[in-house]
Write a protein that holds these residues in place. Structure first.
Motif, PDB file in Angstrom:
ATOM      1  N   LEU A   1       0.818  -1.212   0.000  1.00  0.00           N
ATOM      2  CA  LEU A   1       0.000   0.000   0.000  1.00  0.00           C
ATOM      3  C   LEU A   1       0.853   1.262   0.000  1.00  0.00           C
ATOM      4  O   LEU A   1       0.640   2.175  -0.798  1.00  0.00           O
ATOM      5  CB  LEU A   1      -0.926  -0.011   1.222  1.00  0.00           C
ATOM      6  N   THR A   2       1.846   1.310   0.883  1.00  0.00           N
ATOM      7  CA  THR A   2       2.666   2.526   0.977  1.00  0.00           C
ATOM      8  C   THR A   2       3.518   2.735  -0.267  1.00  0.00           C
ATOM      9  O   THR A   2       3.718   3.871  -0.697  1.00  0.00           O
ATOM     10  CB  THR A   2       3.564   2.489   2.233  1.00  0.00           C
TER      11      THR A   2
ATOM     12  N   ALA B   1       5.764   3.423  10.272  1.00  0.00           N
ATOM     13  CA  ALA B   1       6.733   4.473   9.936  1.00  0.00           C
ATOM     14  C   ALA B   1       6.730   4.730   8.433  1.00  0.00           C
ATOM     15  O   ALA B   1       6.849   5.870   7.983  1.00  0.00           O
ATOM     16  CB  ALA B   1       8.123   4.074  10.408  1.00  0.00           C
ATOM     17  N   GLY B   2       6.591   3.658   7.643  1.00  0.00           N
ATOM     18  CA  GLY B   2       6.535   3.812   6.199  1.00  0.00           C
ATOM     19  C   GLY B   2       5.319   4.604   5.766  1.00  0.00           C
ATOM     20  O   GLY B   2       5.393   5.457   4.870  1.00  0.00           O
ATOM     21  N   LEU B   3       4.172   4.369   6.406  1.00  0.00           N
ATOM     22  CA  LEU B   3       2.964   5.123   6.079  1.00  0.00           C
ATOM     23  C   LEU B   3       3.153   6.593   6.451  1.00  0.00           C
ATOM     24  O   LEU B   3       2.831   7.492   5.664  1.00  0.00           O
ATOM     25  CB  LEU B   3       1.762   4.549   6.821  1.00  0.00           C
ATOM     26  N   GLY B   4       3.697   6.842   7.649  1.00  0.00           N
ATOM     27  CA  GLY B   4       3.944   8.218   8.061  1.00  0.00           C
ATOM     28  C   GLY B   4       4.899   8.916   7.120  1.00  0.00           C
ATOM     29  O   GLY B   4       4.719  10.093   6.775  1.00  0.00           O
TER      30      GLY B   4
ATOM     31  N   GLU C   1      13.047   6.959   0.682  1.00  0.00           N
ATOM     32  CA  GLU C   1      13.501   5.590   0.921  1.00  0.00           C
ATOM     33  C   GLU C   1      12.552   4.842   1.852  1.00  0.00           C
ATOM     34  O   GLU C   1      12.242   3.670   1.643  1.00  0.00           O
ATOM     35  CB  GLU C   1      14.915   5.608   1.511  1.00  0.00           C
ATOM     36  N   LEU C   2      12.079   5.511   2.909  1.00  0.00           N
ATOM     37  CA  LEU C   2      11.162   4.863   3.848  1.00  0.00           C
ATOM     38  C   LEU C   2       9.870   4.444   3.150  1.00  0.00           C
ATOM     39  O   LEU C   2       9.336   3.367   3.377  1.00  0.00           O
ATOM     40  CB  LEU C   2      10.845   5.797   5.016  1.00  0.00           C
ATOM     41  N   ALA C   3       9.359   5.320   2.285  1.00  0.00           N
ATOM     42  CA  ALA C   3       8.106   5.020   1.591  1.00  0.00           C
ATOM     43  C   ALA C   3       8.278   3.873   0.606  1.00  0.00           C
ATOM     44  O   ALA C   3       7.411   3.010   0.463  1.00  0.00           O
ATOM     45  CB  ALA C   3       7.611   6.267   0.858  1.00  0.00           C
TER      46      ALA C   3
END
Length: 388
Positions: A81-82, A146-149, A131-133
């Motif tokens: 999703l992210t 954290a990835g969603l944020g 990168e997180l996303a």
């Protein structure tokens, strides 16, 4: 000449330029999202919810806003999703948009196809949120949140850099609250979303869902993380006059001239239900083509189209019956509701409530008040009402 299924879609959203009625809904949603208000759109499947949402998104884009969208039904976990949402957000930038199109065509990951210079520029300008996303791990836990944020933060950062508000469309959002919890703990997810969105003033979100009771539970009570966070928007009904004008215009595009009585009969049989009305209109055209050259549509053709529509939906109706039979008392209750009778008659209240809850959850029935239930799809209602 346009394709018949494009003009009379039944299982996909209608293109914004082919919208029938609800122009005020589109204008209101686009205006409020553009002003920074988070909106909630809830309603049964196949009643035009996604069509209106996508038209509002297109209108916002035409006004110069950035837009991004994701459908929760298309994803099995938070990682998927992210990534999809991050790609849609980044696609507002030209170089990324071109790579995204290539990624869709090849089935490869977006970051594999971005030129190194573009990747470096994105990291420099947008930071580690990129990168997180992109690299949200598939395992459950705080890292997924954290990835969603980071994805919401990415939207805010792009909006700041480019001085443009960005509108996110999250479709079938009630899936965060389903029993599978495939996106993780819904309360933690809600808290993460609310917290990050409160720190992202240039990001507006349109939350849409086809299970109205779940959407109202997510956004209504103050005890919920997203309680009273978004403004609910009720879709306006499509007026019979709007249906008649819209259907006649579509027939005219195909060089078909329907009588006024024929178009009025299609609208009457469709009962204002978007999918049903479109299906009857399409199958009526099939009847016409089967026994005469394209020219006119008469009221007799409509009645034949209605029967063809019932046949076309037979497998869907049989599947609905199988679902009903899987829950105690659900089938006889559904038949009673379809016939306009009281759903609780002859069934213990607790058992009836469980059955009706299941019917509402899967979109077979709608609750309008104490003891007031309906089968919203006209063809399914007729199928159930005529069963023994």
């Amino acid at each position: 000449m346009r394709d018949i299924r494009e003009l009379f879609p039944t299982d996909d959203p209608v293109r914004p330029d082919l919208l029938i009625g609800r122009s005020s809904d589109v204008q209101d949603l686009a205006k409020r999202l553009g002003a920074g208000t988070h909106m909630v759109l809830a309603g049964p499947r196949r009643t035009g919810k996604s069509t209106v949402a996508l038209a509002a998104l297109a209108r916002a884009g035409s006004a110069g806003l950035y837009t991004a969208q994701v459908d929760l039904w298309d994803h099995e976990d938070m990682a998927s999703l992210t990534r999809a949402l991050a790609q849609s957000i980044l696609a507002n930038r030209g170089s990324v948009a071109k790579a995204l199109e290539r990624a869709r065509e090849s089935g490869r990951e977006l970051r594999e196809l971005l030129p190194r210079g573009v990747v470096a520029t994105l990291r420099t300008h947008l930071g580690e949120d990129v990168e997180l996303a992109w690299n949200t791990p598939s395992s459950s836990g705080r890292s997924e949140l954290a990835g969603l944020g980071a994805t919401i933060a990415l939207a805010q950062r792009i909006a700041e850099k480019d001085d443009r508000r960005i509108v996110l469309f999250l479709d079938e959002f009630q899936d965060i609250a389903t029993s599978s919890h495939r996106f993780g703990d819904p309360d933690l997810l809600g808290k993460q979303l609310r917290s990050q969105l409160q720190r992202s003033p240039l990001v507006s979100v349109l939350f849409a869902g086809s299970m109205e009771h779940l959407m109202r539970d997510l956004f209504g009570p103050a005890r919920r993380a997203l309680g009273q966070f978004g403004n609910f928007h009720e879709l306006s009904p499509i007026l019979p006059s709007e249906w008649e004008a819209g259907i006649a215009a579509r027939y005219h595009e195909l060089d078909v001239r329907p009588t006024e009585e024929a178009v009025a009969e299609i609208v009457t049989l469709g009962e204002g239900h978007p999918r049903t009305t479109m299906l009857i209109a399409r199958e009526t055209l099939t009847v016409t083509l089967s026994h005469r050259e394209i020219g006119t549509i008469e009221i007799g053709d409509v009645r034949g189209g209605y029967e063809l529509a019932m046949q076309a939906d037979r497998l869907r109706h049989e599947d609905a019956v199988e679902r009903l039979r899987s829950t105690a008392h659900a089938y006889p209750i559904a038949v009673r509701v379809a016939r306009g009778r009281h759903p609780y008659s002859g069934t213990a209240s607790s058992a009836a409530r469980r059955a009706l809850s299941m019917m509402e959850r899967v979109g077979i029935a709608e609750h309008h008040g104490r003891g007031d239930w309906t089968i919203p799809e006209p063809l399914l209602r007729k199928y159930l009402a005529e069963r023994p």
